[in-house]
Enzyme design. Structure first.
Site, PDB file in Angstrom:
ATOM      1  CB  THR A   1      -1.014  -0.048   1.177  1.00 19.61           C
ATOM      2  OG1 THR A   1      -1.935   1.046   1.007  1.00 19.61           O
ATOM      3  CG2 THR A   1      -0.340   0.055   2.536  1.00 19.61           C
TER       4      THR A   1
ATOM      5  CE  LYS B   1      -1.994   0.172  -3.699  1.00 17.40           C
ATOM      6  NZ  LYS B   1      -3.333   0.391  -4.229  1.00 17.40           N
TER       7      LYS B   1
ATOM      8  CB  ALA C   1      -8.076   4.280  -7.636  1.00 20.02           C
TER       9      ALA C   1
HETATM   10  P1  NAP Z   1      -4.099   8.964  -6.046  1.00 20.08           P
HETATM   11  O1  NAP Z   1      -3.197   8.109  -6.864  1.00 20.08           O
HETATM   12  O2  NAP Z   1      -3.544   9.913  -5.070  1.00 20.08           O
HETATM   13  O3  NAP Z   1      -5.032   9.770  -7.089  1.00 20.08           O
HETATM   14  C1  NAP Z   1      -6.041  10.651  -6.670  1.00 20.08           C
HETATM   15  C2  NAP Z   1      -6.592  11.420  -7.854  1.00 20.08           C
HETATM   16  O4  NAP Z   1      -7.606  12.282  -7.369  1.00 20.08           O
HETATM   17  C3  NAP Z   1      -5.561  12.299  -8.569  1.00 20.08           C
HETATM   18  O5  NAP Z   1      -5.872  12.380  -9.927  1.00 20.08           O
HETATM   19  C4  NAP Z   1      -5.773  13.656  -7.875  1.00 20.08           C
HETATM   20  O6  NAP Z   1      -5.416  14.763  -8.678  1.00 20.08           O
HETATM   21  C5  NAP Z   1      -7.289  13.633  -7.704  1.00 20.08           C
HETATM   22  N1  NAP Z   1      -7.703  14.539  -6.646  1.00 20.08           N
HETATM   23  C6  NAP Z   1      -7.254  14.576  -5.380  1.00 20.08           C
HETATM   24  N2  NAP Z   1      -7.875  15.546  -4.689  1.00 20.08           N
HETATM   25  C7  NAP Z   1      -8.699  16.156  -5.574  1.00 20.08           C
HETATM   26  C8  NAP Z   1      -9.596  17.258  -5.480  1.00 20.08           C
HETATM   27  N3  NAP Z   1      -9.755  17.914  -4.323  1.00 20.08           N
HETATM   28  N4  NAP Z   1     -10.298  17.604  -6.578  1.00 20.08           N
HETATM   29  C9  NAP Z   1     -10.130  16.927  -7.750  1.00 20.08           C
HETATM   30  N5  NAP Z   1      -9.298  15.883  -7.904  1.00 20.08           N
HETATM   31  C10 NAP Z   1      -8.595  15.511  -6.827  1.00 20.08           C
HETATM   32  O7  NAP Z   1      -5.110   8.066  -5.198  1.00 20.08           O
HETATM   33  P2  NAP Z   1      -5.754   6.655  -5.640  1.00 20.08           P
HETATM   34  O8  NAP Z   1      -4.916   5.552  -5.113  1.00 20.08           O
HETATM   35  O9  NAP Z   1      -6.048   6.728  -7.085  1.00 20.08           O
HETATM   36  O10 NAP Z   1      -7.085   6.645  -4.752  1.00 20.08           O
HETATM   37  C11 NAP Z   1      -8.170   7.486  -5.062  1.00 20.08           C
HETATM   38  C12 NAP Z   1      -9.369   7.137  -4.207  1.00 20.08           C
HETATM   39  O11 NAP Z   1      -9.802   5.807  -4.451  1.00 20.08           O
HETATM   40  C13 NAP Z   1      -9.110   7.216  -2.693  1.00 20.08           C
HETATM   41  O12 NAP Z   1     -10.256   7.717  -2.081  1.00 20.08           O
HETATM   42  C14 NAP Z   1      -8.902   5.776  -2.304  1.00 20.08           C
HETATM   43  O13 NAP Z   1      -9.245   5.538  -0.954  1.00 20.08           O
HETATM   44  C15 NAP Z   1      -9.877   5.084  -3.232  1.00 20.08           C
HETATM   45  N6  NAP Z   1      -9.489   3.692  -3.489  1.00 20.08           N
HETATM   46  C16 NAP Z   1     -10.348   2.725  -3.098  1.00 20.08           C
HETATM   47  C17 NAP Z   1     -10.043   1.405  -3.321  1.00 20.08           C
HETATM   48  C18 NAP Z   1     -10.995   0.350  -2.896  1.00 20.08           C
HETATM   49  O14 NAP Z   1     -10.605  -0.808  -2.798  1.00 20.08           O
HETATM   50  N7  NAP Z   1     -12.247   0.689  -2.664  1.00 20.08           N
HETATM   51  C19 NAP Z   1      -8.834   1.061  -3.967  1.00 20.08           C
HETATM   52  C20 NAP Z   1      -7.970   2.090  -4.355  1.00 20.08           C
HETATM   53  C21 NAP Z   1      -8.317   3.409  -4.102  1.00 20.08           C
HETATM   54  P3  NAP Z   1      -3.938  15.372  -8.648  1.00 20.08           P
HETATM   55  O15 NAP Z   1      -3.068  14.360  -9.325  1.00 20.08           O
HETATM   56  O16 NAP Z   1      -4.083  16.638  -9.405  1.00 20.08           O
HETATM   57  O17 NAP Z   1      -3.583  15.557  -7.201  1.00 20.08           O
END
Ligand code: NAP
Length: 302
Positions: A65, A69, A138
């Site tokens: 995690t 990753k 994600a």
């Molecule tokens: P990540 O790699 O940090 O990507 C997050 C994305 O969201 C980036 O594109 C970021 O944009 C954007 N973002 C962040 N804050 C924002 C805001 N205020 N307004 C608009 N866009 C915003 O994270 P991730 O691993 O993809 O995870 C994303 C979400 O999915 C999290 O909530 C995580 O808990 C959830 N998730 C759930 C599972 C599950 O099993 N259910 C698995 C994986 C992830 P920037 O690049 O511009 O910062």
């Protein structure tokens, strides 16, 4: 047959994680002996050989995690096609041949996401228009699922990012996937401001892959009320967030009349089950998902 499984989760800092509960439930259900530990190691500890020590102590496999990753994707010598596609490793398994140990990086987020979808949502996605919010790890797994999982890929995907210029690598990967599968899928990457009512009215499945709305910022939503009012009321809405179980986006979608609205708990459980199957070579059985969901539900209620 392995007599005792030694599994775990590698990350830092590892605050609260549901993974031990999920995997101990799966060990119990299958009657396999074993344990699932938290490997909370700093980057310095990794550089000083923490993974080699884990292997020496007999670890069979582990989840990965934040923040490792992508690092393990870069460092591990062997990756499965799923890990290559997603550009990140969330599961590592070991292969022992002639006293040589190889570590293989894998990713179960795409399959976990797809399996978590209600059947009518999978059907709507096939040949449909998906709107994906966010462009991080994600989102990449979700996009790959829309091309590789299921019989028919999505026809059109709109990816909404606050900084669309960050999507270059994703666009390159996407065009390779489309070539590999002969899918007729188009990808538009647009800014949040460019997401207009005309496009929202055509959406079949909306997936939130941003952390917006996650605990403790539960009053936040990645789409405004005005945008939600323009969404196709027949759209299915999936929020990958599972804490809280009901996000503001989900509430707005229900108020708007969207017939299927789900959170990310299903994805969390399915990606874990797929990791467990990778380590133990046991295919997922009926009842595993429900048993894990019940245990987690108890946790959420206490
Ligand atoms: P990540 O790699 O940090 O990507 C997050 C994305 O969201 C980036 O594109 C970021 O944009 C954007 N973002 C962040 N804050 C924002 C805001 N205020 N307004 C608009 N866009 C915003 O994270 P991730 O691993 O993809 O995870 C994303 C979400 O999915 C999290 O909530 C995580 O808990 C959830 N998730 C759930 C599972 C599950 O099993 N259910 C698995 C994986 C992830 P920037 O690049 O511009 O910062």
């Amino acid at each position: 047959m392995t007599s005792r499984y030694f599994l775990g989760l590698l990350g830092h800092p590892l605050g609260h994680s549901y993974s031990p509960l999920i995997h101990h439930t799966l060990l119990e259900l299958t009657g396999l002996k074993g344990e699932y530990k938290l490997f909370d190691y700093t980057l310095k500890q990794l550089e000083e050989g923490a993974i080699a020590s884990m292997l020496m102590s007999g670890v069979h496999g582990f989840n990965v995690t934040i923040p490792y990753k992508v690092l393990l994707h870069e460092k591990l010598p062997a990756l499965t096609p799923a890990a290559k596609r997603v550009g990140a490793v969330n599961t590592v398994f070991r292969v022992d041949v002639d006293q040589e140990i190889s570590l293989i990086g894998h990713n179960t987020d795409s399959t976990g996401f797809y399996k978590s979808l209600a059947t009518p949502t999978q059907e709507k996605l096939a040949g449909g228009h998906a709107l994906v919010l966010g462009g991080g790890g994600a989102a990449r797994a979700v996009l790959a699922a829309m091309i590789f999982e299921g019989k028919t890929p999505a026809h059109r995907i709109t990816l909404v990012m606050r900084s669309p210029e960050k999507a270059e690598a994703l666009k390159v990967a996407f065009s390779e996937w489309v070539q590999e599968t002969n899918a007729f899928t188009t990808l538009d990457v647009i800014s949040t401001e460019a997401l207009d009512a005309k496009r929202l009215a055509l959406v079949d499945v909306l997936v939130n892959c941003t952390p917006v709305g996650m605990h403790p910022d539960t009053n936040a939503t990645p789409l405004s009320l005005r945008q939600m009012e323009a969404l196709n009321p027949q759209a299915h809405v999936v929020d990958l967030i599972y804490n809280p179980a009901e996000t503001l986006l989900m509430t707005l979608a229900r108020t708007h009349g969207c017939p299927i609205v789900q959170n990310g708990l299903g994805m969390l459980i399915h990606q874990a089950i797929d990791a467990f199957s990778t380590w133990t070579k046991l295919p997922a059985q009926d009842g595993w998902y429900e048993a894990v969901a019940a245990r987690l539900q108890n946790k959420f209620n206490t």
